[in-house]
Motif scaffolding. Structure first.
Motif, PDB file in Angstrom:
ATOM      1  N   VAL A  15       0.637  -1.205  -0.141  1.00 35.69           N
ATOM      2  CA  VAL A  15       0.041   0.003   0.128  1.00 35.69           C
ATOM      3  C   VAL A  15       0.863   1.217   0.028  1.00 35.69           C
ATOM      4  N   ALA A  16       2.022   1.407   0.836  1.00 38.53           N
ATOM      5  CA  ALA A  16       2.831   2.406   0.983  1.00 38.53           C
ATOM      6  C   ALA A  16       3.575   2.716  -0.298  1.00 38.53           C
ATOM      7  N   CYS A  17       4.070   1.771  -0.974  1.00 39.38           N
ATOM      8  CA  CYS A  17       4.808   1.679  -2.116  1.00 39.38           C
ATOM      9  C   CYS A  17       3.891   1.732  -3.750  1.00 39.38           C
ATOM     10  N   ASP A  18       2.439   1.467  -3.396  1.00 39.37           N
ATOM     11  CA  ASP A  18       1.700   1.312  -4.389  1.00 39.37           C
ATOM     12  C   ASP A  18       2.344   0.216  -5.578  1.00 39.37           C
ATOM     13  N   THR A  19       2.616  -0.893  -4.916  1.00 42.01           N
ATOM     14  CA  THR A  19       3.365  -2.228  -5.511  1.00 42.01           C
ATOM     15  C   THR A  19       2.661  -3.470  -5.046  1.00 42.01           C
ATOM     16  N   TRP A  20       2.327  -4.240  -6.008  1.00 43.29           N
ATOM     17  CA  TRP A  20       1.503  -5.673  -5.509  1.00 43.29           C
ATOM     18  C   TRP A  20       2.069  -6.721  -6.438  1.00 43.29           C
ATOM     19  N   ILE A  21       2.003  -8.047  -5.982  1.00 40.92           N
ATOM     20  CA  ILE A  21       1.980  -9.220  -6.681  1.00 40.92           C
ATOM     21  C   ILE A  21       0.910  -9.536  -7.007  1.00 40.92           C
ATOM     22  N   VAL A  22       0.730 -10.074  -8.356  1.00 33.46           N
ATOM     23  CA  VAL A  22      -0.469 -10.642  -8.791  1.00 33.46           C
ATOM     24  C   VAL A  22      -0.030 -11.960  -9.527  1.00 33.46           C
ATOM     25  N   VAL A  89      12.054  -7.230   2.099  1.00 30.99           N
ATOM     26  CA  VAL A  89      12.916  -8.448   2.448  1.00 30.99           C
ATOM     27  C   VAL A  89      12.617  -9.213   3.724  1.00 30.99           C
ATOM     28  N   GLU A  90      12.492 -10.490   3.459  1.00 30.17           N
ATOM     29  CA  GLU A  90      12.180 -11.654   4.609  1.00 30.17           C
ATOM     30  C   GLU A  90      10.958 -11.381   5.022  1.00 30.17           C
ATOM     31  N   LEU A  91       9.898 -10.599   4.334  1.00 36.17           N
ATOM     32  CA  LEU A  91       8.436 -10.913   4.642  1.00 36.17           C
ATOM     33  C   LEU A  91       7.731 -11.792   3.891  1.00 36.17           C
ATOM     34  N   THR A  92       6.830 -12.439   4.417  1.00 36.88           N
ATOM     35  CA  THR A  92       5.775 -13.348   3.609  1.00 36.88           C
ATOM     36  C   THR A  92       4.995 -12.737   2.558  1.00 36.88           C
ATOM     37  N   PRO A  93       5.083 -12.907   1.485  1.00 36.15           N
ATOM     38  CA  PRO A  93       4.218 -12.098   0.307  1.00 36.15           C
ATOM     39  C   PRO A  93       3.042 -12.635   0.252  1.00 36.15           C
ATOM     40  N   THR A  94       2.061 -11.630  -0.249  1.00 33.34           N
ATOM     41  CA  THR A  94       0.779 -12.080  -0.458  1.00 33.34           C
ATOM     42  C   THR A  94       0.428 -11.874  -1.706  1.00 33.34           C
ATOM     43  N   ILE A  95      -0.616 -12.540  -2.319  1.00 33.49           N
ATOM     44  CA  ILE A  95      -0.937 -12.252  -3.760  1.00 33.49           C
ATOM     45  C   ILE A  95      -2.295 -11.523  -3.773  1.00 33.49           C
ATOM     46  N   SER A  96      -2.165 -10.411  -4.341  1.00 33.46           N
ATOM     47  CA  SER A  96      -3.467  -9.259  -4.431  1.00 33.46           C
ATOM     48  C   SER A  96      -4.466  -9.821  -5.399  1.00 33.46           C
TER      49      SER A  96
END
Length: 209
Positions: A15-22, A89-96
C-alpha cells in the motif's frame, strides 16, 4: 516472527509503495507465474517490465523481490519500487489478485448466463491487459483492444449493472436481479482469446530473465 504478522507488514508495504504481486495462470503455461503490478501516479497503472519489452515474471511469489532486485538495472519501474524491495525483504508475500484465463475462456464458451464470478474475472483481465498496454511504448498499440466495440460494450454493462450497484448497495446487492449480458458471446470470446495471446506473448521464459 509469526507468518500472519509478516503478511500484514507485506501488505502495508504494498500500500505504501503502490506495488503488488499478482498471479497469472493459463493452460498455455507450464505453471502459474507471478507479476508485479504498480501504480505510477504520473502515468497510471502498469506492470513491471524489462527494458527489452517483455513482462517481468517469477516462478513463485516468494522469489519475486529477489529476482527483481537482481535484475533492477534491466527493468522499467517507478520511483517507489526500490523502496518496496527494501521493505519486503524476509516478509511473507501475499497475492493481491489471481488471473485464471482458462476459467474465463470456459465461462465465455458456455451458453449459460455469465456468473458474477466470471464477469468479475473478465473485467479484471481486461484491466490487466490495459495496464500491460500502458507499460511501455512498444505495446501501446494493444490499447486498441480496449477500444474494441465488443469490449467497450462489455465494460459498459459491467459497470452499469455490477460495479456501481454493488459499490452503492453493498450487502443489499442482489446478483439474481442483474440482467444477462446482451452481446455476441462468440465475438467476445474471440477478442478475449486475441488479448490473451498477445499478453502471453509478452511474458518472459518463466524464469524472470
Amino acid at each position: 516472527m509469526p507468518q500472519q504478522s509478516t503478511k500484514k507488514r507485506f501488505e502495508s508495504c504494498c500500500v505504501a509503495c503502490d506495488t503488488w504481486i499478482v498471479a497469472y495462470q493459463s493452460s498455455a503455461l507450464p505453471h502459474p507465474v507471478y507479476l508485479v503490478w504498480y501504480t505510477d501516479r504520473a502515468s497510471g497503472d502498469r506492470l513491471l517490465m524489462h527494458r527489452s519489452g517483455t513482462v517481468f515474471t517469477a516462478e513463485d511469489a516468494a522469489g519475486v523481490a529477489a529476482a527483481a532486485d537482481a535484475q533492477l538495472t534491466a527493468l522499467v519501474y517507478h520511483p517507489r519500487f526500490p523502496q518496496w524491495l527494501e521493505r519486503v525483504v524476509e516478509l511473507t508475500p501475499t497475492i493481491s489478485n489471481v488471473y485464471d484465463t482458462d476459467y474465463i475462456e470456459q465461462a465465455l464458451s458456455s451458453k449459460r448466463k455469465l456468473s458474477l464470478k466470471a464477469m468479475d474475472a473478465l473485467s479484471n483481465f481486461i484491466d490487466l491487459f490495459g495496464d500491460y498496454a500502458n507499460s511501455l511504448e512498444n505495446v501501446a498499440h494493444l490499447q486498441a483492444f480496449r477500444e474494441n466495440p465488443v469490449i467497450e460494450s462489455y465494460i459498459s454493462h459491467y459497470y452499469r449493472f455490477i460495479f456501481w450497484p454493488r459499490l452503492q448497495q453493498g450487502e443489499r446487492f442482489k446478483d439474481a436481479e442483474r440482467p444477462a449480458l446482451e452481446t455476441d458471446h462468440s465475438a467476445l470470446l474471440g477478442v478475449f482469446r486475441e488479448m490473451k495471446a498477445h499478453f502471453e506473448a509478452g511474458l518472459t521464459r518463466l524464469t524472470g530473465n
